[in-house]
Design a protein around this motif. Structure first.
Motif, PDB file in Angstrom:
ATOM      1  N   ASP A 106       0.816  -1.219   0.000  1.00  0.00           N
ATOM      2  CA  ASP A 106       0.000   0.000   0.000  1.00  0.00           C
ATOM      3  C   ASP A 106       0.851   1.272   0.000  1.00  0.00           C
ATOM      4  OD1 ASP A 106       0.942   0.100   2.606  1.00  0.00           O
ATOM      5  OD2 ASP A 106      -1.039   0.052   3.540  1.00  0.00           O
ATOM      6  N   ASN A 107       2.167   1.091  -0.124  1.00  0.00           N
ATOM      7  CA  ASN A 107       3.111   2.220  -0.175  1.00  0.00           C
ATOM      8  C   ASN A 107       3.001   3.172   1.014  1.00  0.00           C
ATOM      9  OD1 ASN A 107       4.291   1.468  -2.708  1.00  0.00           O
ATOM     10  ND2 ASN A 107       2.404   2.167  -3.672  1.00  0.00           N
ATOM     11  N   SER A 108       2.737   2.610   2.180  1.00  0.00           N
ATOM     12  CA  SER A 108       2.587   3.430   3.385  1.00  0.00           C
ATOM     13  C   SER A 108       3.930   3.764   4.043  1.00  0.00           C
ATOM     14  CB  SER A 108       1.704   2.714   4.402  1.00  0.00           C
ATOM     15  OG  SER A 108       2.354   1.530   4.852  1.00  0.00           O
ATOM     16  N   GLY A 109       4.973   3.086   3.629  1.00  0.00           N
ATOM     17  CA  GLY A 109       6.275   3.283   4.254  1.00  0.00           C
ATOM     18  C   GLY A 109       6.545   2.314   5.379  1.00  0.00           C
ATOM     19  N   THR A 110       5.571   1.428   5.653  1.00  0.00           N
ATOM     20  CA  THR A 110       5.728   0.374   6.652  1.00  0.00           C
ATOM     21  C   THR A 110       5.115  -0.913   6.090  1.00  0.00           C
ATOM     22  OG1 THR A 110       3.626   0.893   7.737  1.00  0.00           O
ATOM     23  CG2 THR A 110       5.614   1.970   8.611  1.00  0.00           C
ATOM     24  N   ILE A 111       5.461  -2.019   6.706  1.00  0.00           N
ATOM     25  CA  ILE A 111       4.884  -3.313   6.339  1.00  0.00           C
ATOM     26  C   ILE A 111       3.983  -3.755   7.476  1.00  0.00           C
ATOM     27  CG2 ILE A 111       5.355  -5.736   5.806  1.00  0.00           C
ATOM     28  CD1 ILE A 111       8.104  -4.782   4.732  1.00  0.00           C
ATOM     29  N   SER A 112       2.705  -3.884   7.193  1.00  0.00           N
ATOM     30  CA  SER A 112       1.742  -4.306   8.210  1.00  0.00           C
ATOM     31  C   SER A 112       1.780  -5.821   8.347  1.00  0.00           C
ATOM     32  CB  SER A 112       0.334  -3.870   7.812  1.00  0.00           C
ATOM     33  OG  SER A 112      -0.086  -4.590   6.659  1.00  0.00           O
ATOM     34  N   LEU A 113       1.168  -6.311   9.390  1.00  0.00           N
ATOM     35  CA  LEU A 113       1.060  -7.756   9.587  1.00  0.00           C
ATOM     36  C   LEU A 113       0.335  -8.389   8.410  1.00  0.00           C
ATOM     37  CD1 LEU A 113       1.554 -10.201  11.399  1.00  0.00           C
ATOM     38  CD2 LEU A 113      -0.574  -9.664  12.592  1.00  0.00           C
ATOM     39  N   GLU A 114      -0.696  -7.731   7.925  1.00  0.00           N
ATOM     40  CA  GLU A 114      -1.462  -8.239   6.776  1.00  0.00           C
ATOM     41  C   GLU A 114      -0.564  -8.346   5.542  1.00  0.00           C
ATOM     42  OE1 GLU A 114      -4.720 -10.046   5.354  1.00  0.00           O
ATOM     43  OE2 GLU A 114      -4.558  -9.274   7.390  1.00  0.00           O
ATOM     44  N   GLU A 115       0.265  -7.340   5.310  1.00  0.00           N
ATOM     45  CA  GLU A 115       1.176  -7.372   4.165  1.00  0.00           C
ATOM     46  C   GLU A 115       2.244  -8.452   4.334  1.00  0.00           C
ATOM     47  OE1 GLU A 115       1.224  -2.791   2.581  1.00  0.00           O
ATOM     48  OE2 GLU A 115       2.156  -3.194   4.535  1.00  0.00           O
ATOM     49  N   ALA A 116       2.652  -8.710   5.566  1.00  0.00           N
ATOM     50  CA  ALA A 116       3.677  -9.715   5.837  1.00  0.00           C
ATOM     51  C   ALA A 116       3.183 -11.132   5.567  1.00  0.00           C
ATOM     52  CB  ALA A 116       4.156  -9.602   7.278  1.00  0.00           C
ATOM     53  N   LYS A 117       1.879 -11.321   5.553  1.00  0.00           N
ATOM     54  CA  LYS A 117       1.316 -12.662   5.375  1.00  0.00           C
ATOM     55  C   LYS A 117       1.629 -13.279   4.015  1.00  0.00           C
ATOM     56  CE  LYS A 117      -2.410 -12.178   8.714  1.00  0.00           C
ATOM     57  NZ  LYS A 117      -3.861 -12.098   8.939  1.00  0.00           N
TER      58      LYS A 117
ATOM     59  N   GLN B 234       8.818 -14.162  11.545  1.00  0.00           N
ATOM     60  CA  GLN B 234       9.752 -13.256  12.206  1.00  0.00           C
ATOM     61  C   GLN B 234       9.119 -11.917  12.599  1.00  0.00           C
ATOM     62  OE1 GLN B 234      13.443 -12.752  10.031  1.00  0.00           O
ATOM     63  NE2 GLN B 234      13.368 -14.852   9.299  1.00  0.00           N
ATOM     64  N   PHE B 235       7.912 -11.677  12.153  1.00  0.00           N
ATOM     65  CA  PHE B 235       7.292 -10.354  12.293  1.00  0.00           C
ATOM     66  C   PHE B 235       7.328  -9.830  13.724  1.00  0.00           C
ATOM     67  CE2 PHE B 235       4.023  -7.157  12.571  1.00  0.00           C
ATOM     68  CZ  PHE B 235       4.122  -6.482  11.367  1.00  0.00           C
ATOM     69  N   THR B 236       6.883 -10.594  14.675  1.00  0.00           N
ATOM     70  CA  THR B 236       6.818 -10.136  16.068  1.00  0.00           C
ATOM     71  C   THR B 236       8.203  -9.793  16.596  1.00  0.00           C
ATOM     72  OG1 THR B 236       4.859 -11.489  16.439  1.00  0.00           O
ATOM     73  CG2 THR B 236       6.012 -10.723  18.391  1.00  0.00           C
ATOM     74  N   HIS B 237       9.184 -10.604  16.250  1.00  0.00           N
ATOM     75  CA  HIS B 237      10.560 -10.342  16.683  1.00  0.00           C
ATOM     76  C   HIS B 237      11.114  -9.077  16.026  1.00  0.00           C
ATOM     77  CE1 HIS B 237      14.679 -11.075  17.899  1.00  0.00           C
ATOM     78  NE2 HIS B 237      15.045 -10.959  16.651  1.00  0.00           N
ATOM     79  N   LEU B 238      10.799  -8.877  14.760  1.00  0.00           N
ATOM     80  CA  LEU B 238      11.306  -7.716  14.027  1.00  0.00           C
ATOM     81  C   LEU B 238      10.646  -6.410  14.469  1.00  0.00           C
ATOM     82  CD1 LEU B 238      11.344  -9.260  10.439  1.00  0.00           C
ATOM     83  CD2 LEU B 238      13.340  -8.734  11.847  1.00  0.00           C
ATOM     84  N   ASP B 239       9.384  -6.480  14.873  1.00  0.00           N
ATOM     85  CA  ASP B 239       8.621  -5.283  15.261  1.00  0.00           C
ATOM     86  C   ASP B 239       9.064  -4.833  16.656  1.00  0.00           C
ATOM     87  OD1 ASP B 239       6.763  -3.252  15.471  1.00  0.00           O
ATOM     88  OD2 ASP B 239       5.067  -4.592  15.826  1.00  0.00           O
ATOM     89  N   ARG B 240      10.230  -4.188  16.713  1.00  0.00           N
ATOM     90  CA  ARG B 240      10.862  -3.823  17.984  1.00  0.00           C
ATOM     91  C   ARG B 240      10.037  -2.847  18.819  1.00  0.00           C
ATOM     92  NH1 ARG B 240      14.601  -7.270  19.341  1.00  0.00           N
ATOM     93  NH2 ARG B 240      15.606  -5.667  20.561  1.00  0.00           N
ATOM     94  N   ASP B 241       9.286  -1.957  18.166  1.00  0.00           N
ATOM     95  CA  ASP B 241       8.494  -0.987  18.934  1.00  0.00           C
ATOM     96  C   ASP B 241       7.055  -1.457  19.162  1.00  0.00           C
ATOM     97  OD1 ASP B 241       7.428  -0.637  16.394  1.00  0.00           O
ATOM     98  OD2 ASP B 241       8.049   1.458  16.208  1.00  0.00           O
ATOM     99  N   ASN B 242       6.764  -2.678  18.737  1.00  0.00           N
ATOM    100  CA  ASN B 242       5.456  -3.307  18.953  1.00  0.00           C
ATOM    101  C   ASN B 242       4.283  -2.456  18.483  1.00  0.00           C
ATOM    102  OD1 ASN B 242       6.504  -5.695  20.244  1.00  0.00           O
ATOM    103  ND2 ASN B 242       6.932  -4.399  22.007  1.00  0.00           N
ATOM    104  N   ASN B 243       4.441  -1.805  17.329  1.00  0.00           N
ATOM    105  CA  ASN B 243       3.343  -0.998  16.811  1.00  0.00           C
ATOM    106  C   ASN B 243       2.543  -1.718  15.731  1.00  0.00           C
ATOM    107  OD1 ASN B 243       5.103  -0.873  14.648  1.00  0.00           O
ATOM    108  ND2 ASN B 243       4.947   1.336  14.380  1.00  0.00           N
ATOM    109  N   GLY B 244       2.867  -2.974  15.476  1.00  0.00           N
ATOM    110  CA  GLY B 244       2.118  -3.759  14.494  1.00  0.00           C
ATOM    111  C   GLY B 244       2.544  -3.515  13.059  1.00  0.00           C
ATOM    112  N   GLU B 245       3.642  -2.799  12.873  1.00  0.00           N
ATOM    113  CA  GLU B 245       4.154  -2.509  11.543  1.00  0.00           C
ATOM    114  C   GLU B 245       5.682  -2.578  11.565  1.00  0.00           C
ATOM    115  OE1 GLU B 245       0.892   0.640   9.885  1.00  0.00           O
ATOM    116  OE2 GLU B 245       2.565   1.439  11.044  1.00  0.00           O
ATOM    117  N   LEU B 246       6.252  -2.905  10.410  1.00  0.00           N
ATOM    118  CA  LEU B 246       7.702  -2.916  10.297  1.00  0.00           C
ATOM    119  C   LEU B 246       8.162  -1.682   9.533  1.00  0.00           C
ATOM    120  CD1 LEU B 246       8.387  -6.650   9.318  1.00  0.00           C
ATOM    121  CD2 LEU B 246       8.357  -5.608  11.600  1.00  0.00           C
ATOM    122  N   SER B 247       9.040  -0.935  10.145  1.00  0.00           N
ATOM    123  CA  SER B 247       9.674   0.196   9.469  1.00  0.00           C
ATOM    124  C   SER B 247      10.790  -0.366   8.580  1.00  0.00           C
ATOM    125  CB  SER B 247      10.277   1.142  10.506  1.00  0.00           C
ATOM    126  OG  SER B 247      11.355   0.499  11.173  1.00  0.00           O
ATOM    127  N   PRO B 248      11.330   0.434   7.690  1.00  0.00           N
ATOM    128  CA  PRO B 248      12.466  -0.041   6.895  1.00  0.00           C
ATOM    129  C   PRO B 248      13.643  -0.478   7.773  1.00  0.00           C
ATOM    130  CG  PRO B 248      11.565   1.937   5.902  1.00  0.00           C
ATOM    131  CD  PRO B 248      10.858   1.755   7.231  1.00  0.00           C
TER     132      PRO B 248
END
Length: 74
Positions: A33-44, A52-66
């Motif tokens: 969706d070109n939001s600048g983050t990867i959501s859990l839905e996009e990671a699927k 790895q999503f939960t481990h990578l999401d260091r700030d626990n906001n439900g999205e992965l930054s670059p």
């Protein structure tokens, strides 16, 4: 000697730029969706990323930054 150092630094910079470009390209594939983050839905779309999503999401906001995605090993 000075030329060798300059050559080594130049090669390192070129390698870094190439690796970053590949990482940015891979990130863009998941950020559908070109939001600048990867959501859990996009990671699927990738089983390994999803695992790895939960481990990578260091700030626990439900999205992965670059920066968080850069740690992805898949």
């Amino acid at each position: 000697m000075k030329k060798a150092v300059i050559l080594a630094i130049s090669m390192y910079v070129m390698l870094f730029v190439t690796v970053k470009a590949v990482a940015d390209e891979e990130f863009a594939l998941f950020d559908s969706d070109n939001s600048g983050t990867i959501s859990l839905e996009e990671a699927k779309v990738n089983h390994t990323l999803l695992e790895q999503f939960t481990h990578l999401d260091r700030d626990n906001n439900g999205e992965l930054s670059p920066q968080e995605f850069a740690k992805f090993t898949g």
